[in-house]
Enzyme design. Structure first.
Site, mmCIF file in Angstrom:
data_model
loop_
_atom_site.group_PDB
_atom_site.id
_atom_site.type_symbol
_atom_site.label_atom_id
_atom_site.label_comp_id
_atom_site.label_asym_id
_atom_site.label_seq_id
_atom_site.Cartn_x
_atom_site.Cartn_y
_atom_site.Cartn_z
ATOM 1 N N ASN A 1 15.807 -16.969 9.139
ATOM 2 C CA ASN A 1 14.553 -17.062 9.900
ATOM 3 C C ASN A 1 14.649 -16.137 11.105
ATOM 4 O OD1 ASN A 1 13.233 -19.159 8.366
ATOM 5 N ND2 ASN A 1 14.755 -20.562 9.187
ATOM 6 N N SER B 1 25.769 -31.835 10.750
ATOM 7 C CA SER B 1 26.034 -30.446 10.381
ATOM 8 C C SER B 1 26.945 -29.826 11.436
ATOM 9 C CB SER B 1 24.696 -29.694 10.329
ATOM 10 O OG SER B 1 24.902 -28.353 10.001
ATOM 11 N N GLU C 1 26.133 -28.313 19.018
ATOM 12 C CA GLU C 1 27.129 -28.559 17.976
ATOM 13 C C GLU C 1 27.528 -30.043 18.056
ATOM 14 O OE1 GLU C 1 28.571 -27.278 15.301
ATOM 15 O OE2 GLU C 1 29.880 -29.010 15.291
ATOM 16 N N SER D 1 28.097 -25.411 8.136
ATOM 17 C CA SER D 1 27.425 -24.113 8.247
ATOM 18 C C SER D 1 28.467 -23.038 7.967
ATOM 19 C CB SER D 1 26.858 -23.941 9.663
ATOM 20 O OG SER D 1 25.830 -24.874 9.872
ATOM 21 N N LEU D 2 28.453 -22.518 6.763
ATOM 22 C CA LEU D 2 29.510 -21.583 6.353
ATOM 23 C C LEU D 2 29.117 -20.143 6.701
ATOM 24 C CD1 LEU D 2 32.280 -21.670 4.956
ATOM 25 C CD2 LEU D 2 31.103 -21.121 2.818
ATOM 26 N N HIS D 3 28.057 -19.697 6.085
ATOM 27 C CA HIS D 3 27.403 -18.411 6.402
ATOM 28 C C HIS D 3 28.223 -17.151 6.155
ATOM 29 C CE1 HIS D 3 24.516 -21.154 7.795
ATOM 30 N NE2 HIS D 3 24.971 -21.321 9.008
ATOM 31 N N CYS E 1 15.016 -33.903 12.896
ATOM 32 C CA CYS E 1 16.104 -32.969 13.194
ATOM 33 C C CYS E 1 16.401 -33.111 14.698
ATOM 34 C CB CYS E 1 15.636 -31.561 12.835
ATOM 35 S SG CYS E 1 16.870 -30.310 13.155
ATOM 36 N N GLU F 1 14.866 -29.636 22.118
ATOM 37 C CA GLU F 1 13.804 -29.699 21.104
ATOM 38 C C GLU F 1 14.197 -30.642 19.969
ATOM 39 O OE1 GLU F 1 11.201 -25.744 21.362
ATOM 40 O OE2 GLU F 1 13.076 -25.388 20.309
ATOM 41 N N CYS G 1 15.061 -23.600 10.882
ATOM 42 C CA CYS G 1 16.498 -23.548 11.194
ATOM 43 C C CYS G 1 16.823 -22.341 12.054
ATOM 44 C CB CYS G 1 17.320 -23.405 9.923
ATOM 45 S SG CYS G 1 17.221 -24.761 8.825
ATOM 46 N N CYS H 1 23.996 -24.415 23.564
ATOM 47 C CA CYS H 1 25.109 -24.408 22.615
ATOM 48 C C CYS H 1 26.103 -23.341 23.042
ATOM 49 C CB CYS H 1 24.584 -24.103 21.207
ATOM 50 S SG CYS H 1 25.870 -24.166 19.945
ATOM 51 N N CYS I 1 26.615 -18.330 17.611
ATOM 52 C CA CYS I 1 26.481 -17.711 16.276
ATOM 53 C C CYS I 1 25.484 -16.559 16.362
ATOM 54 C CB CYS I 1 26.007 -18.740 15.253
ATOM 55 S SG CYS I 1 27.167 -20.094 15.028
ATOM 56 N N CYS J 1 21.507 -17.204 15.594
ATOM 57 C CA CYS J 1 20.869 -18.473 15.966
ATOM 58 C C CYS J 1 20.325 -18.428 17.397
ATOM 59 C CB CYS J 1 21.892 -19.598 15.841
ATOM 60 S SG CYS J 1 21.243 -21.226 16.241
HETATM 61 N N1 SAH Z 1 25.738 -26.477 15.306
HETATM 62 C C1 SAH Z 1 25.511 -27.169 14.062
HETATM 63 C C2 SAH Z 1 24.152 -27.807 14.015
HETATM 64 C C3 SAH Z 1 22.998 -26.849 13.960
HETATM 65 S S1 SAH Z 1 22.360 -26.889 12.371
HETATM 66 C C4 SAH Z 1 25.751 -26.223 12.903
HETATM 67 O O1 SAH Z 1 25.975 -25.048 13.147
HETATM 68 O O2 SAH Z 1 25.771 -26.670 11.777
HETATM 69 C C5 SAH Z 1 21.281 -25.569 12.310
HETATM 70 C C6 SAH Z 1 21.417 -24.818 11.005
HETATM 71 O O3 SAH Z 1 20.537 -23.675 11.027
HETATM 72 C C7 SAH Z 1 22.817 -24.281 10.847
HETATM 73 O O4 SAH Z 1 23.214 -24.277 9.520
HETATM 74 C C8 SAH Z 1 22.615 -22.870 11.355
HETATM 75 O O5 SAH Z 1 23.634 -22.042 10.981
HETATM 76 C C9 SAH Z 1 21.281 -22.524 10.752
HETATM 77 N N2 SAH Z 1 20.672 -21.349 11.386
HETATM 78 C C10 SAH Z 1 20.898 -20.888 12.620
HETATM 79 N N3 SAH Z 1 20.172 -19.780 12.857
HETATM 80 C C11 SAH Z 1 19.459 -19.540 11.748
HETATM 81 C C12 SAH Z 1 18.492 -18.554 11.379
HETATM 82 N N4 SAH Z 1 18.135 -17.590 12.222
HETATM 83 N N5 SAH Z 1 17.955 -18.621 10.148
HETATM 84 C C13 SAH Z 1 18.296 -19.620 9.298
HETATM 85 N N6 SAH Z 1 19.191 -20.589 9.591
HETATM 86 C C14 SAH Z 1 19.771 -20.559 10.792
#
Ligand code: SAH
Length: 345
Positions: free
Chosen positions: A296, A197, A166, A220-222, A108, A95, A339, A115, A119, A122
């Site tokens: 999301n 990212s 990734e 992407s820290l989270h 994007c 996509e 995202c 992947c 995570c 995601c």
């Molecule tokens: N693999 C890379 C590129 C993907 S970027 C990375 O992890 O950075 C996609 C972004 O959306 C990342 O920051 C990811 O963590 C975020 N993301 C994934 N699932 C999400 C969700 N359910 N709600 C909001 N952001 C999300």
């Protein structure tokens, strides 16, 4: 799994193409003409390259391909965001999202079919990982949405590698594609308008710094410490929180680049007072921006999005400490293109 033998000419850099032309006794300046056809005029076959001899066009067609992406689905959100589901030559699906805003038009882009990082919030990792995308498959996503953006108020101006996969796990093809996107003879988008990212593949962050190209880096820290990040992102077991922050410090000091941290706001998970204290400690002395992403919904996970009040309170607390934080407005939620909502099947 590896990509099917990909002879698409868009896997070649300008120098690579020049070398090929020299090998077949053609004048090197033909590379310039071919690049114009490919990236400015966007021809769809070699026969359309009118200022080349018939012989050269034939040779190109024998040696290379120019594979179009097949559009399986094209959806447009009520906010103008467009999502494309593409089918690749081996039936893999990816996509790509095109996001118009009042100041820019951003694409994007996906870098892998699926992947492997899994995570726990995601959608992209749910079906697992199938393969890396080739440079040409990355480039053709950009070209497809670039053509689409001609119907928008603003042309395509920004690229974010935040689609499926990734990017750092497909480093070589990613860098080849970035150079073609940035090349003034290629797609010609400034390096500062290109963002990579990563979920935190530490050695590749350092390698990216050494590439001599000033693209933007987003992490992407989270999680706010090792424990919380372990729960949300399995990659943290391989590259722990402290090592990641250390790599970011090195990157920032060596290359004088500001880093953006993406940080999901999940109710009762990532935006507690404990999180604030831990982030303050981790970020001490680090020049960075924080992009707060409201969670999301993804049906396979049962996380909740915090209320607006909770989100703004969290942002305020970060700002009080001097961390520049913004809350990202989700785009295209009604078509599952926000995202974390992209999937490959
Ligand atoms: N693999 C890379 C590129 C993907 S970027 C990375 O992890 O950075 C996609 C972004 O959306 C990342 O920051 C990811 O963590 C975020 N993301 C994934 N699932 C999400 C969700 N359910 N709600 C909001 N952001 C999300």
């Amino acid at each position: 799994m590896t990509a099917p033998a990909d002879r698409d000419i868009r896997n070649l850099s300008f120098d690579g193409l020049t070398e090929y032309l020299t090998q077949i006794d053609e004048k090197p300046f033909r590379a310039q003409q071919i690049f114009e056809w490919l990236y400015q005029k966007q021809v769809t076959d070699f026969d359309g390259m009118k200022n080349l001899s018939r012989e050269l066009r034939q040779k190109l067609a024998e040696h290379f391909t120019l594979n179009p992406l097949t559009v399986d689905k094209h959806e447009v959100s009520s906010d103008g965001t467009a999502k494309f589901l593409f089918e690749l030559s081996d039936k893999e699906k990816i996509e790509t999202v095109l996001i118009p805003t009042p100041t820019r038009t951003t694409a994007c882009i996906s870098t892998q079919a699926g992947c492997k990082f899994g995570c726990r919030f995601c959608a992209s990792g749910i079906g697992g990982w199938n393969r890396n995308l080739t440079c040409a498959e990355i480039i053709s996503q950009v070209q497809h949405v670039q053509a689409e953006a001609r119907n928008f108020e603003r042309p395509l101006s920004h690229i974010v590698f935040m689609g499926i996969g990734e990017p750092m796990d497909n480093f070589e093809n990613l860098m080849k594609a970035i150079r073609l996107i940035n090349d003034h003879r290629g797609i010609n988008i400034g390096a500062r308008r290109i963002t990579v990212s990563t979920c935190g593949v530490v050695p590749k962050i350092l390698e990216l710094g050494q590439q001599g190209i000033q693209i933007e880096l987003a992490i992407s820290l989270h999680g706010y410490d090792n424990e919380s990040r372990n729960v949300l992102m399995p990659v943290n077991k391989r590259y722990p929180f402290d090592d990641l922050i250390e790599a970011c410090r090195n990157y920032q000091q060596n290359y004088r680049r500001q880093i953006t941290f993406e940080y999901i706001l999940i109710k009762d998970v990532t935006c507690s007072d404990e999180a604030i204290q831990a982030l303050k400690k981790a970020f001490k002395g680090l020049i960075c921006k924080m992009n707060l992403i409201p969670y999301n919904p993804v049906k396979e996970f049962d996380h909740q999005t915090p209320s607006r009040t909770e989100m703004f309170r969290f942002r305020g607390q970060l700002q009080d400490f001097g961390i520049h934080a913004t809350i990202r407005t989700p785009r295209g939620k009604d078509i599952n293109s926000a995202c974390g909502q992209l999937r490959h099947s």
